[in-house]
Design a protein around this motif. Structure first.
Motif, PDB file in Angstrom:
ATOM      1  N   SER A 135      37.908  37.009  36.970  1.00  0.00           N
ATOM      2  CA  SER A 135      38.650  38.094  37.651  1.00  0.00           C
ATOM      3  C   SER A 135      39.074  39.151  36.654  1.00  0.00           C
ATOM      4  O   SER A 135      38.954  40.345  36.922  1.00  0.00           O
TER       5      SER A 135
ATOM      6  N   TRP B 153      37.730  42.875  37.202  1.00  0.00           N
ATOM      7  CA  TRP B 153      38.669  43.900  37.663  1.00  0.00           C
ATOM      8  C   TRP B 153      39.127  44.833  36.555  1.00  0.00           C
ATOM      9  O   TRP B 153      39.812  45.817  36.820  1.00  0.00           O
TER      10      TRP B 153
ATOM     11  N   GLY C  82      48.584  40.835  42.716  1.00  0.00           N
ATOM     12  CA  GLY C  82      47.268  41.500  42.764  1.00  0.00           C
ATOM     13  C   GLY C  82      47.450  42.861  43.404  1.00  0.00           C
ATOM     14  O   GLY C  82      46.730  43.240  44.316  1.00  0.00           O
TER      15      GLY C  82
ATOM     16  N   GLY D 283      46.841  45.839  42.496  1.00  0.00           N
ATOM     17  CA  GLY D 283      45.761  46.816  42.371  1.00  0.00           C
ATOM     18  C   GLY D 283      46.243  48.192  41.938  1.00  0.00           C
ATOM     19  O   GLY D 283      47.059  48.341  41.017  1.00  0.00           O
TER      20      GLY D 283
ATOM     21  N   ARG E  24      48.435  50.643  46.314  1.00  0.00           N
ATOM     22  CA  ARG E  24      48.445  51.166  47.690  1.00  0.00           C
ATOM     23  C   ARG E  24      49.703  50.752  48.443  1.00  0.00           C
ATOM     24  O   ARG E  24      50.288  51.542  49.170  1.00  0.00           O
TER      25      ARG E  24
ATOM     26  N   ASP F 136      49.447  42.120  38.328  1.00  0.00           N
ATOM     27  CA  ASP F 136      47.984  42.169  38.460  1.00  0.00           C
ATOM     28  C   ASP F 136      47.342  41.643  37.181  1.00  0.00           C
ATOM     29  O   ASP F 136      47.886  41.798  36.085  1.00  0.00           O
TER      30      ASP F 136
ATOM     31  N   LEU G  25      47.526  35.251  39.168  1.00  0.00           N
ATOM     32  CA  LEU G  25      48.198  34.499  40.238  1.00  0.00           C
ATOM     33  C   LEU G  25      48.188  32.998  39.933  1.00  0.00           C
ATOM     34  O   LEU G  25      49.048  32.268  40.411  1.00  0.00           O
ATOM     35  N   GLU G  26      47.235  32.570  39.132  1.00  0.00           N
ATOM     36  CA  GLU G  26      47.159  31.155  38.758  1.00  0.00           C
ATOM     37  C   GLU G  26      48.333  30.764  37.859  1.00  0.00           C
ATOM     38  O   GLU G  26      48.548  29.581  37.599  1.00  0.00           O
TER      39      GLU G  26
ATOM     40  N   PHE H  19      47.797  41.571  49.074  1.00  0.00           N
ATOM     41  CA  PHE H  19      46.859  42.075  50.083  1.00  0.00           C
ATOM     42  C   PHE H  19      45.451  42.294  49.547  1.00  0.00           C
ATOM     43  O   PHE H  19      45.257  42.624  48.383  1.00  0.00           O
TER      44      PHE H  19
END
Ligand SMILES: C[S@@+](CC[C@H](N)C(=O)[O-])C[C@H]1O[C@@H](n2cnc3c(N)ncnc32)[C@H](O)[C@@H]1O
Length: 313
Positions: A12, A16, A60, A62, A65, A81, A110-111, A127
């Motif tokens: 990831s 990302w 996450g 991003g 938004r 993130d 997130l882990e 989201f």
């Protein structure tokens, strides 16, 4: 948690952190109609759930938004993130919106959210599928997100029933192109590859059955490559509505409501969707009705990429 296997994090972070990811994520609603529908649905859901919410964790987050939206509504937001380039883009966007002072930006996976104390945020949200990119840790991650929430949890994860029709439709994204003349590289690719994708298509019954049963967006070979940390992107874990509901119920979440953003729009051909989007009055009415239709729990399976869930702690 401190999840043992670290391939999901590694892949990831690599995927990302590509340079143009932040810009691409910021421009999605300018190019694809399904992204407009999804964003509007989540925004609306968030804004009617802000009662008593002062602090927010966006896992996450991003390009910001939704984290920036809530900061604009006065919340203090921790934007978390795995990708530094996404965080840099989110900071730039938050600055432009004048809300930098209400946001904290934290780089992490997130882990690894076991470091946050219980009930440390009023609202915990995540989201557009970051949870699904943590496979095989997705259930643990959800448990920790719930643990961190004081009042409410709101997530959107990859939808198994929404994803399955893609396997019989390699040109599904073409349905949602807003302007075929635009310069976006993905739009150009969808248009120029349309005929070839149809020509090359074969319905693979085994592949559909496997995804339906195990929820994983890849076959044995791709999963093995992922587990060696070598695949270009994560194996995505797609959830069934009842499965997601049970995981949250087992964590003690109450008043659980599921939605399938994109279900109504999915039934309409591109020419008509574009017509609707190009008329401001029809666009408003259409997006309002999409929200009503897609919020009906019976359409969860008909939604598109994401399954949305909210609940109280
Ligand atoms: C599709 S984007 C969604 C961004 C934002 N939530 C939104 O809806 O606009 C997925 C985001 O999740 C982040 N992400 C992916 N895997 C992650 C992980 N394991 N831990 C934390 N963030 C992750 C990515 O860097 C990216 O910013």
């Amino acid at each position: 948690m401190g999840c043992k296997e670290d391939y999901s994090r590694k892949i990831s972070e690599r995927f990302w952190s590509q340079k143009d990811k932040g810009d691409l994520e910021s421009q999605r609603e300018e190019t694809f109609i399904d992204d407009i529908v999804q964003k509007r649905h989540i925004e609306r859901e968030l804004l009617c759930s802000l009662d008593g919410i002062k602090t927010v964790f966006d896992g996450g987050g991003g390009s910001g938004r939704f984290s920036i939206l809530l900061a604009k509504y006065g919340c203090r937001v921790t934007h978390y993130d795995i990708s530094q380039s996404m965080i840099d883009k989110a900071k730039e966007n938050a600055k432009a919106e004048g809300v930098l002072d209400r946001m904290e930006f934290v780089k992490g996976a997130l882990e690894d959210i076991d470091r946050f104390p219980d009930h440390s945020f009023d609202l915990v949200m995540s989201f557009d599928a970051p949870v699904s990119y943590t496979y095989p840790h997705q259930n643990e991650v959800i448990k920790h997100l719930v643990r961190m929430a004081g009042k409410r949890i709101m997530l959107s994860v990859s939808s198994r029933l929404g994803y399955l029709p893609y396997l019989a439709n390699p040109i599904q994204k073409n349905q949602f192109i807003l302007n075929p003349e635009c310069e976006d590289a993905w739009v150009k690719w969808c248009i120029s590859n349309r005929e070839q994708s149809i020509k090359d298509f074969i319905f693979d019954g085994e592949q559909v059955k496997r995804l339906y049963e195990n929820g994983l967006s890849g076959g044995d070979w791709e999963i093995a490559e992922y587990e060696r940390g070598e695949s270009p992107w994560c194996i995505t874990y797609t959830f069934l509505p009842d499965e997601l509901k049970s995981i949250l119920q087992a964590c003690g979440v109450k008043n659980i409501a599921l939605a399938g953003p994109g279900a109504y729009a999915r039934t309409i051909p591109n020419e008509l969707l574009v017509k609707i989007m190009n008329d401001p009055k029809q666009k408003e009415e259409f997006l309002n009705f999409c929200y009503v239709f897609d919020s009906n729990p019976y359409v969860c399976g008909m939604g598109k990429d994401n399954l949305l869930v909210k609940g109280d702690i």
